[in-house]
Design a protein around this motif. Structure first.
Motif, PDB file in Angstrom:
ATOM      1  N   PHE A  25       0.832  -1.202   0.000  1.00 30.08           N
ATOM      2  CA  PHE A  25       0.000   0.000   0.000  1.00 30.08           C
ATOM      3  C   PHE A  25       0.867   1.253   0.000  1.00 30.08           C
ATOM      4  O   PHE A  25       0.499   2.282  -0.605  1.00 30.08           O
ATOM      5  N   GLU A  26       2.029   1.188   0.664  1.00 24.67           N
ATOM      6  CA  GLU A  26       2.934   2.338   0.718  1.00 24.67           C
ATOM      7  C   GLU A  26       3.731   2.506  -0.577  1.00 24.67           C
ATOM      8  O   GLU A  26       4.494   3.467  -0.713  1.00 24.67           O
ATOM      9  N   GLY A  27       3.578   1.581  -1.506  1.00 26.56           N
ATOM     10  CA  GLY A  27       4.234   1.734  -2.801  1.00 26.56           C
ATOM     11  C   GLY A  27       5.510   0.947  -2.984  1.00 26.56           C
ATOM     12  O   GLY A  27       6.209   1.119  -3.984  1.00 26.56           O
ATOM     13  N   TYR A  28       5.822   0.061  -2.047  1.00 26.86           N
ATOM     14  CA  TYR A  28       7.017  -0.766  -2.180  1.00 26.86           C
ATOM     15  C   TYR A  28       6.694  -2.058  -2.938  1.00 26.86           C
ATOM     16  O   TYR A  28       5.570  -2.549  -2.899  1.00 26.86           O
ATOM     17  N   GLU A  29       7.702  -2.589  -3.610  1.00 24.79           N
ATOM     18  CA  GLU A  29       7.599  -3.938  -4.174  1.00 24.79           C
ATOM     19  C   GLU A  29       8.046  -4.904  -3.079  1.00 24.79           C
ATOM     20  O   GLU A  29       9.117  -4.725  -2.502  1.00 24.79           O
ATOM     21  N   VAL A  30       7.237  -5.918  -2.792  1.00 26.03           N
ATOM     22  CA  VAL A  30       7.462  -6.734  -1.598  1.00 26.03           C
ATOM     23  C   VAL A  30       7.663  -8.205  -1.947  1.00 26.03           C
ATOM     24  O   VAL A  30       6.942  -8.765  -2.773  1.00 26.03           O
ATOM     25  N   GLY A  31       8.647  -8.820  -1.314  1.00 24.12           N
ATOM     26  CA  GLY A  31       8.833 -10.265  -1.357  1.00 24.12           C
ATOM     27  C   GLY A  31       8.654 -10.815   0.040  1.00 24.12           C
ATOM     28  O   GLY A  31       8.855 -10.105   1.025  1.00 24.12           O
ATOM     29  N   LYS A  32       8.286 -12.095   0.153  1.00 24.51           N
ATOM     30  CA  LYS A  32       7.980 -12.655   1.467  1.00 24.51           C
ATOM     31  C   LYS A  32       8.488 -14.080   1.564  1.00 24.51           C
ATOM     32  O   LYS A  32       8.334 -14.875   0.636  1.00 24.51           O
ATOM     33  N   ALA A  33       9.096 -14.393   2.706  1.00 23.78           N
ATOM     34  CA  ALA A  33       9.535 -15.753   3.003  1.00 23.78           C
ATOM     35  C   ALA A  33       9.147 -16.083   4.430  1.00 23.78           C
ATOM     36  O   ALA A  33       9.214 -15.228   5.312  1.00 23.78           O
ATOM     37  N   LEU A  34       8.750 -17.349   4.672  1.00 22.91           N
ATOM     38  CA  LEU A  34       8.267 -17.757   5.993  1.00 22.91           C
ATOM     39  C   LEU A  34       9.291 -18.576   6.778  1.00 22.91           C
ATOM     40  O   LEU A  34       9.000 -19.028   7.878  1.00 22.91           O
ATOM     41  N   ASP A  35      10.484 -18.753   6.218  1.00 25.31           N
ATOM     42  CA  ASP A  35      11.543 -19.436   6.956  1.00 25.31           C
ATOM     43  C   ASP A  35      12.898 -18.929   6.467  1.00 25.31           C
ATOM     44  O   ASP A  35      12.995 -18.269   5.427  1.00 25.31           O
ATOM     45  N   GLY A  36      13.935 -19.238   7.232  1.00 25.80           N
ATOM     46  CA  GLY A  36      15.253 -18.697   6.934  1.00 25.80           C
ATOM     47  C   GLY A  36      15.837 -19.142   5.610  1.00 25.80           C
ATOM     48  O   GLY A  36      16.432 -18.353   4.873  1.00 25.80           O
ATOM     49  N   LEU A  37      15.679 -20.410   5.274  1.00 29.65           N
ATOM     50  CA  LEU A  37      16.263 -20.929   4.029  1.00 29.65           C
ATOM     51  C   LEU A  37      15.595 -20.305   2.805  1.00 29.65           C
ATOM     52  O   LEU A  37      16.262 -19.926   1.839  1.00 29.65           O
ATOM     53  N   SER A  38      14.252 -20.187   2.846  1.00 26.88           N
ATOM     54  CA  SER A  38      13.539 -19.543   1.734  1.00 26.88           C
ATOM     55  C   SER A  38      13.933 -18.070   1.636  1.00 26.88           C
ATOM     56  O   SER A  38      14.068 -17.513   0.543  1.00 26.88           O
ATOM     57  N   PHE A  40      16.827 -16.769   2.463  1.00 26.11           N
ATOM     58  CA  PHE A  40      18.172 -16.670   1.880  1.00 26.11           C
ATOM     59  C   PHE A  40      18.119 -16.905   0.374  1.00 26.11           C
ATOM     60  O   PHE A  40      18.837 -16.251  -0.394  1.00 26.11           O
ATOM     61  N   GLN A  41      17.257 -17.818  -0.059  1.00 28.58           N
ATOM     62  CA  GLN A  41      17.117 -18.079  -1.484  1.00 28.58           C
ATOM     63  C   GLN A  41      16.585 -16.843  -2.213  1.00 28.58           C
ATOM     64  O   GLN A  41      17.100 -16.465  -3.269  1.00 28.58           O
ATOM     65  N   LEU A  42      15.554 -16.203  -1.642  1.00 31.18           N
ATOM     66  CA  LEU A  42      15.019 -14.986  -2.253  1.00 31.18           C
ATOM     67  C   LEU A  42      16.058 -13.872  -2.268  1.00 31.18           C
ATOM     68  O   LEU A  42      16.161 -13.109  -3.225  1.00 31.18           O
ATOM     69  N   LEU A  65      20.965 -16.130   9.376  1.00 32.78           N
ATOM     70  CA  LEU A  65      20.672 -15.565   8.054  1.00 32.78           C
ATOM     71  C   LEU A  65      21.338 -14.208   7.899  1.00 32.78           C
ATOM     72  O   LEU A  65      21.894 -13.895   6.835  1.00 32.78           O
ATOM     73  N   LEU A  66      21.299 -13.400   8.943  1.00 31.56           N
ATOM     74  CA  LEU A  66      21.983 -12.106   8.910  1.00 31.56           C
ATOM     75  C   LEU A  66      23.471 -12.293   8.651  1.00 31.56           C
ATOM     76  O   LEU A  66      24.075 -11.578   7.837  1.00 31.56           O
ATOM     77  N   ARG A  67      24.060 -13.269   9.330  1.00 29.94           N
ATOM     78  CA  ARG A  67      25.489 -13.538   9.153  1.00 29.94           C
ATOM     79  C   ARG A  67      25.799 -13.909   7.698  1.00 29.94           C
ATOM     80  O   ARG A  67      26.773 -13.434   7.115  1.00 29.94           O
ATOM     81  N   ARG A  68      24.947 -14.763   7.121  1.00 31.94           N
ATOM     82  CA  ARG A  68      25.176 -15.191   5.737  1.00 31.94           C
ATOM     83  C   ARG A  68      25.026 -14.028   4.756  1.00 31.94           C
ATOM     84  O   ARG A  68      25.806 -13.891   3.807  1.00 31.94           O
ATOM     85  N   ILE A  69      24.017 -13.201   4.997  1.00 31.58           N
ATOM     86  CA  ILE A  69      23.803 -12.052   4.110  1.00 31.58           C
ATOM     87  C   ILE A  69      24.986 -11.101   4.184  1.00 31.58           C
ATOM     88  O   ILE A  69      25.516 -10.664   3.162  1.00 31.58           O
ATOM     89  N   ARG A  70      25.415 -10.780   5.397  1.00 32.81           N
ATOM     90  CA  ARG A  70      26.501  -9.810   5.558  1.00 32.81           C
ATOM     91  C   ARG A  70      27.843 -10.341   5.074  1.00 32.81           C
ATOM     92  O   ARG A  70      28.756  -9.567   4.806  1.00 32.81           O
ATOM     93  N   SER A  71      27.969 -11.647   4.932  1.00 33.11           N
ATOM     94  CA  SER A  71      29.222 -12.194   4.406  1.00 33.11           C
ATOM     95  C   SER A  71      29.397 -11.863   2.927  1.00 33.11           C
ATOM     96  O   SER A  71      30.522 -11.883   2.414  1.00 33.11           O
TER      97      SER A  71
END
Length: 232
Positions: A25-38, A40-42, A65-71
């Motif tokens: 509604f605020e105008g962002y394009e949004v992706g959604k995952a319900l677990d850590g592995l999904s 990270f894949q997105l 997941l934060l650690r993997r992203i920041r690596s």
């Protein structure tokens, strides 16, 4: 105008859906995952401007997941969501490179404000040749482009937040900076955290930058804040 993209990684489906609807509604394009592995894949499949990341996730935790992203990505803004209110959880996430955190339950308007603040303070990733040089204070050197730190020919490893803090202090060599200035510059202009986190990170830096070398470059100015200078 291209929409800014936000990835939500949240295992509580009702919360994830509400966030998805509000952000769309605020105008962002949004992706959604319900677990850590999904999640990270997105993250790997697309480019994101900001990630909303829950600490407690099935598969892999939000902290992992934060650690993997920041690596592999030091720049994308990340806001952590946590049901816990301990300083250990906050410092752990911030230490690994999160930009901000929110305690559940939270007001959606406050989250939206923090999203806007973090998106404003994100700098596009680009290498400018004139910045590809070393900053030097005494025998300490720092390169913002290669993110290297060297003192007396010894390489020093810092977390992303520690590096940003040290870079800010070195850019303002011999200038006394108060905690609010440091918090605003390193953690973001609209960061809502406790200024005590600055003291925590100054202690981390001193343990890595000063103590092993027997001469302090990071100094406390009582009643004011901190300054980096070579006092020899």
């Amino acid at each position: 105008m291209t929409k800014q993209k936000i990835l939500i990684v949240e295992d509580e489906e009702k919360i994830a859906r509400v966030l998805e609807l509000e952000l769309s509604f605020e105008g962002y394009e949004v992706g959604k995952a319900l677990d850590g592995l999904s999640g990270f894949q997105l993250f790997q499949e697309q480019d994101w401007d900001l990630i909303i990341l829950d600490v407690m996730l099935p598969g892999i935790s939000g902290i992992e997941l934060l650690r993997r992203i920041r690596s592999v990505d030091k720049h994308t803004a990340i806001i952590m969501l946590t049901a816990k209110n301990s300083i250990e959880d906050k410092v752990s996430g911030l230490d690994l490179g999160a930009n901000d955190y929110m305690i559940k339950p939270f007001e959606i308007e406050e989250l939206l404000a923090r999203i806007r603040a973090n998106l404003r303070t994100q700098t596009p990733v680009q290498v400018v040749e004139k910045h590809d040089e070393w900053m030097t204070v005494g025998d300490l050197q720092l390169n913002e482009v290669t993110r290297e730190i060297v003192r007396r020919d010894h390489a020093i490893e810092l977390t992303p937040r520690e590096f940003d803090l040290l870079a800010y202090l070195m850019k303002h060599e011999r200038q006394v900076l108060n905690r609010e200035q440091i918090l605003n510059a390193v953690w973001g202009y609209d960061y809502y955290g406790d200024t005590n986190v600055v003291d925590v990170y100054i202690r981390y830096l001193r343990n890595k930058i000063d103590k092993p070398f027997g001469r302090a470059l990071i100094h406390t100015v009582r009643g004011v804040g901190y300054v980096v200078k070579d006092s020899k």
